[in-house]
Design an enzyme around this catalytic site. Structure first.
Site, mmCIF file in Angstrom:
data_model
loop_
_atom_site.group_PDB
_atom_site.id
_atom_site.type_symbol
_atom_site.label_atom_id
_atom_site.label_comp_id
_atom_site.label_asym_id
_atom_site.label_seq_id
_atom_site.Cartn_x
_atom_site.Cartn_y
_atom_site.Cartn_z
ATOM 1 N N CYS A 36 -2.665 43.954 -32.241
ATOM 2 C CA CYS A 36 -3.329 45.048 -32.979
ATOM 3 C C CYS A 36 -3.787 46.074 -31.954
ATOM 4 C CB CYS A 36 -4.511 44.513 -33.777
ATOM 5 S SG CYS A 36 -4.123 43.155 -34.896
ATOM 6 N N ALA A 37 -2.831 46.720 -31.312
ATOM 7 C CA ALA A 37 -3.117 47.470 -30.095
ATOM 8 C C ALA A 37 -3.849 48.769 -30.337
ATOM 9 C CB ALA A 37 -1.816 47.742 -29.341
ATOM 10 N N GLY B 181 -4.226 51.411 -27.570
ATOM 11 C CA GLY B 181 -3.761 50.698 -26.385
ATOM 12 C C GLY B 181 -4.747 50.498 -25.264
ATOM 13 N N GLY B 182 -6.044 50.621 -25.507
ATOM 14 C CA GLY B 182 -7.020 50.459 -24.440
ATOM 15 C C GLY B 182 -6.960 49.094 -23.772
ATOM 16 N N LYS B 183 -6.848 48.036 -24.555
ATOM 17 C CA LYS B 183 -6.806 46.691 -23.970
ATOM 18 C C LYS B 183 -5.441 46.384 -23.378
ATOM 19 C CE LYS B 183 -10.563 45.136 -26.890
ATOM 20 N NZ LYS B 183 -10.676 46.425 -27.634
ATOM 21 N N ASP C 205 1.482 47.752 -33.369
ATOM 22 C CA ASP C 205 0.523 48.163 -34.388
ATOM 23 C C ASP C 205 1.307 48.708 -35.574
ATOM 24 O OD1 ASP C 205 -2.735 48.664 -34.079
ATOM 25 O OD2 ASP C 205 -1.824 49.857 -35.659
ATOM 26 N N ASP D 115 6.000 47.518 -39.561
ATOM 27 C CA ASP D 115 6.024 48.064 -40.910
ATOM 28 C C ASP D 115 5.206 47.162 -41.830
ATOM 29 O OD1 ASP D 115 6.607 49.433 -43.213
ATOM 30 O OD2 ASP D 115 8.639 48.633 -43.424
ATOM 31 N N ASP E 105 -6.936 41.528 -31.363
ATOM 32 C CA ASP E 105 -8.180 42.303 -31.451
ATOM 33 C C ASP E 105 -8.181 42.895 -32.859
ATOM 34 O OD1 ASP E 105 -10.448 43.772 -30.974
ATOM 35 O OD2 ASP E 105 -9.436 45.312 -29.803
ATOM 36 N N CYS F 135 -14.892 43.359 -32.778
ATOM 37 C CA CYS F 135 -16.096 44.088 -32.365
ATOM 38 C C CYS F 135 -17.111 43.988 -33.509
ATOM 39 C CB CYS F 135 -15.782 45.529 -31.997
ATOM 40 S SG CYS F 135 -14.859 46.457 -33.233
#
Length: 385
Positions: free
Chosen positions: A204-205, A208-210, A227, A253, A274, A327
């Site tokens: 679940c990017a 793309g921070g992680k 994603d 999709d 995430d 989070c």
């Protein structure tokens, strides 16, 4: 602008924020910026003052107010004096929005670890954390480049800046040597223990921070970011180019994600989930998130988390690992979801994340603003047999 005129401007913005929270529209920051784009007469001091009024009103009320007027009346009643360009005077019997930290209906959902004594920290102003791109620079070198910075206490990759700092025009940012990322998010990547030569999927990017943090920690790994949101995933390639990171993107999709992931079945050394969540761990950055959440939305999010975890499980090779993170400070999204996953997937066992940070919360660890000083996260690791 007079103080009363600033209050009137804040009321107009808050009316938009309240409607946006109700209708799942743009965030408060974007609404504030859009408001002043059409009001060039407002100087920088006025813009800062109005913004501060808006976010003070948002932080004041746990429940979504009926109107911007009610929200502002709760924090600045003395400025409702009928002055020109200001709000109309207070009417007899008129009251402001009630104060609160956690919405009443949500209080029972909080993790028991989040005691009342630390709930005020959920709305404290968050610092600006940077993650050093350790594939190309050292933290010591970056600390020397950012005036007023200090090392984050928990992440070996982190630099902490004052909340009002601007970094987007800094040479180190433009060169891809640092990225804006909360220390708690950095700890999620650390809990993954990425290594060169591994196939790593960030399921679940988002933007793309992680994935960027994982690629920096293990430049020799094959990192795949997937994603279902084309707009968000489309932000990753230019960020990866700037950072010098090799990250493949995979647009899925919905609701046929399993088809798009079929070629990865049983091949991933690490899958990071995430998952979409309530965002209750990020209220200090997005306090109007409390106004957006409703019982039915929470139920949908919990169902999505379960579904994504079940999509992730068959992608992990024997001996590989799955890291689950949200989070969120809500027990059902954290420890409840992790325990339910183990009950459905007997081939996985919970193992320690290896993090010194966070408090044990069932099979995982919980980071909170009041205890660690990070955004709130639940993190759990599952090893495949």
């Amino acid at each position: 602008m007079t103080p009363s005129a600033r209050v009137q401007a804040a009321i107009e913005i808050l009316d938009q924020v309240i409607a946006s929270a109700r209708d799942d529209g743009p965030p408060a920051d974007a609404i504030v910026a859009g408001y002043f784009k059409t009001r060039r007469y407002a100087g920088s001091k006025d813009r800062r003052a109005v913004r501060e009024l808006v976010f003070s009103a948002i932080r004041h009320s746990a429940e979504r107010p009926d109107s911007g007027r009610a929200a502002m009346l709760a924090i600045a009643p003395e400025l409702f004096d009928g002055s020109p360009h200001g709000p109309a005077a207070v009417r007899e019997g008129e009251t402001g929005a009630k104060s609160g930290i956690v919405p009443h209906w949500l209080a029972a959902e909080l993790s028991p670890l989040v005691q009342a004594s630390e709930q005020r920290a959920l709305l404290d102003r968050a610092p600006l954390d940077l993650r050093v791109n350790v594939a190309r620079a050292s933290r010591e070198a970056m600390l020397a480049q950012f005036e007023g910075s200090q090392a984050t206490p928990l992440s070996p990759w982190g630099i902490r800046m004052p909340a009002d700092s601007r970094v987007s025009d800094h040479a180190a940012f433009a060169a891809g040597l640092v990225e804006v990322q909360d220390e708690g998010s950095q700890l999620i990547a650390l809990a993954c223990w990425p290594a060169d030569g591994e196939r790593i999927l960030d399921l679940c990017a988002g933007a793309g921070g992680k994935a960027l943090a994982l690629a920096a920690a293990a430049p020799g790994a094959e990192v795949i970011a997937s994603d279902t949101n084309l707009r968000r995933l489309g932000n990753l390639p230019p960020r990866a180019d700037r950072a010098g990171a090799r990250i493949a993107t995979l647009l899925l999709d919905a609701p046929r994600e399993a088809e798009g992931l079929r070629d990865l079945a049983g091949t991933c050394d690490l899958v990071l989930v995430d998952a979409p969540c309530s965002g209750s761990g990020t209220w200090r950055r997005n306090p109007e998130g409390r106004w957006r959440l409703a019982p039915e939305r929470l139920e949908r999010l919990i169902a999505t988390q379960r579904r994504v975890l079940d999509l992730a499980a068959p992608l992990v090779r024997p001996g590989g690992r799955l890291v689950y993170a949200v989070c969120s400070l809500l027990a059902r999204e954290g420890v409840g979801q992790a325990s339910a996953f183990l009950s459905r997937h007997s081939s996985f066992i919970a193992t320690d994340t290896g993090l010194a940070a966070g408090r044990l919360d069932g099979v995982g660890r919980l980071l909170t603003p009041g205890h660690e000083g990070t955004d709130g996260f639940f993190i759990a690791r599952f090893d495949a047999s």
